[in-house]
Design a protein around this motif. Sequence first.
Motif, PDB file in Angstrom:
ATOM      1  N   THR A  70       0.844  -1.191   0.000  1.00 44.03           N
ATOM      2  CA  THR A  70       0.000   0.000   0.000  1.00 44.03           C
ATOM      3  C   THR A  70       0.878   1.238   0.000  1.00 44.03           C
ATOM      4  N   LEU A  71       0.730   2.077  -1.025  1.00 45.99           N
ATOM      5  CA  LEU A  71       1.517   3.295  -1.143  1.00 45.99           C
ATOM      6  C   LEU A  71       0.894   4.403  -0.297  1.00 45.99           C
ATOM      7  N   PRO A  72       1.653   5.471   0.012  1.00 48.86           N
ATOM      8  CA  PRO A  72       1.117   6.570   0.825  1.00 48.86           C
ATOM      9  C   PRO A  72      -0.158   7.184   0.250  1.00 48.86           C
ATOM     10  N   SER A  73      -0.309   7.145  -1.082  1.00 48.93           N
ATOM     11  CA  SER A  73      -1.507   7.707  -1.708  1.00 48.93           C
ATOM     12  C   SER A  73      -2.728   6.827  -1.512  1.00 48.93           C
ATOM     13  N   GLY A  74      -2.526   5.610  -1.030  1.00 50.32           N
ATOM     14  CA  GLY A  74      -3.628   4.685  -0.824  1.00 50.32           C
ATOM     15  C   GLY A  74      -3.797   3.666  -1.934  1.00 50.32           C
ATOM     16  N   ILE A  75      -3.135   3.879  -3.087  1.00 51.83           N
ATOM     17  CA  ILE A  75      -3.230   2.916  -4.180  1.00 51.83           C
ATOM     18  C   ILE A  75      -2.249   1.770  -3.952  1.00 51.83           C
ATOM     19  N   SER A  76      -2.412   0.718  -4.693  1.00 50.89           N
ATOM     20  CA  SER A  76      -1.550  -0.452  -4.550  1.00 50.89           C
ATOM     21  C   SER A  76      -0.310  -0.338  -5.433  1.00 50.89           C
TER      22      SER A  76
ATOM     23  N   TYR B  55       6.553   0.705   3.157  1.00 52.01           N
ATOM     24  CA  TYR B  55       5.197   0.510   2.641  1.00 52.01           C
ATOM     25  C   TYR B  55       4.637  -0.819   3.163  1.00 52.01           C
TER      26      TYR B  55
ATOM     27  N   THR C  44       3.105   0.111 -10.702  1.00 51.78           N
ATOM     28  CA  THR C  44       1.663   0.297 -10.550  1.00 51.78           C
ATOM     29  C   THR C  44       0.978  -0.216 -11.817  1.00 51.78           C
TER      30      THR C  44
END
Length: 261
Positions: free
Chosen positions: A106-112, A134, A193
């Motif tokens: 999980t990245l800081p932006s919330g995406i995988s 992460y 991504t």
Amino acid sequence: MNALKIAATGMSAQQTRVEVISNNLANMSTTGYNTRRAEFADLHYQQMTRAGTINAVDGTLVPAGVQLGLGVRPTAVSVNVAQGAVSQTGGDLDVAIEGRGYIEVTLPSGISGYTRDGALKRTGDGLIVTSDGYPVVPNTTIPEDARSISISAEGEIYAYFADRVEPELLGQMTLAGFTNEKGLEAIGSNLFTETGASGPALVGDAGTDGLGVFRHGYLEDSSVDPVREITDLIEAQRGYELNAKVITAADQMLGATTQIR
């Protein structure tokens, strides 16, 4: 004279190739790194005489025509998805993936994000994370009093304790597969991504649906072959020099033309 422009596209293409090679060599020790390869295609052609047109003299068809190329352009920097060698490290949270698949984080932006770098760590709270912090999906927390950790080929994470005989199952790591792995977008830090070209992530247990398995205490080496990269570098350098010579020759021809009286 189009030779100057054509040779310039050739020099630019070889420069792109050198940049890709230099990135490969810079990552020859990067865990789970896959080599990249620059790919090119020829540009549009000037149709001086189209093939199949009628010869005005006797009415016959021109068999070949005159088509003058306008140079080269880059089309892709393709990723070689071949697996690198697996080396034993003995790390309690080091895992290599044998076969297809990526570890989801999980990245800081919330995406995988997705990675094959299995050099995992734990936070002060015991959460399993990547080297950049992460969290690994699904989230798994290791108890403070755990004496050691074991990860099975299927991704099951077991903790061993000093006061117990049987280990405790903490969770299970999953793997993500993609229809077109080459379509993933590299964002640095050994992370990718998904894109429209890669297709959505197909998450499943290790060893199922064509996904690989985990090897605990191992890490995947970079797939860079230094000898091949140096050979390609020499070839790209020679190609750059030859295109530079074409520019020199074309300039001399233009100079000779201007001196004609």
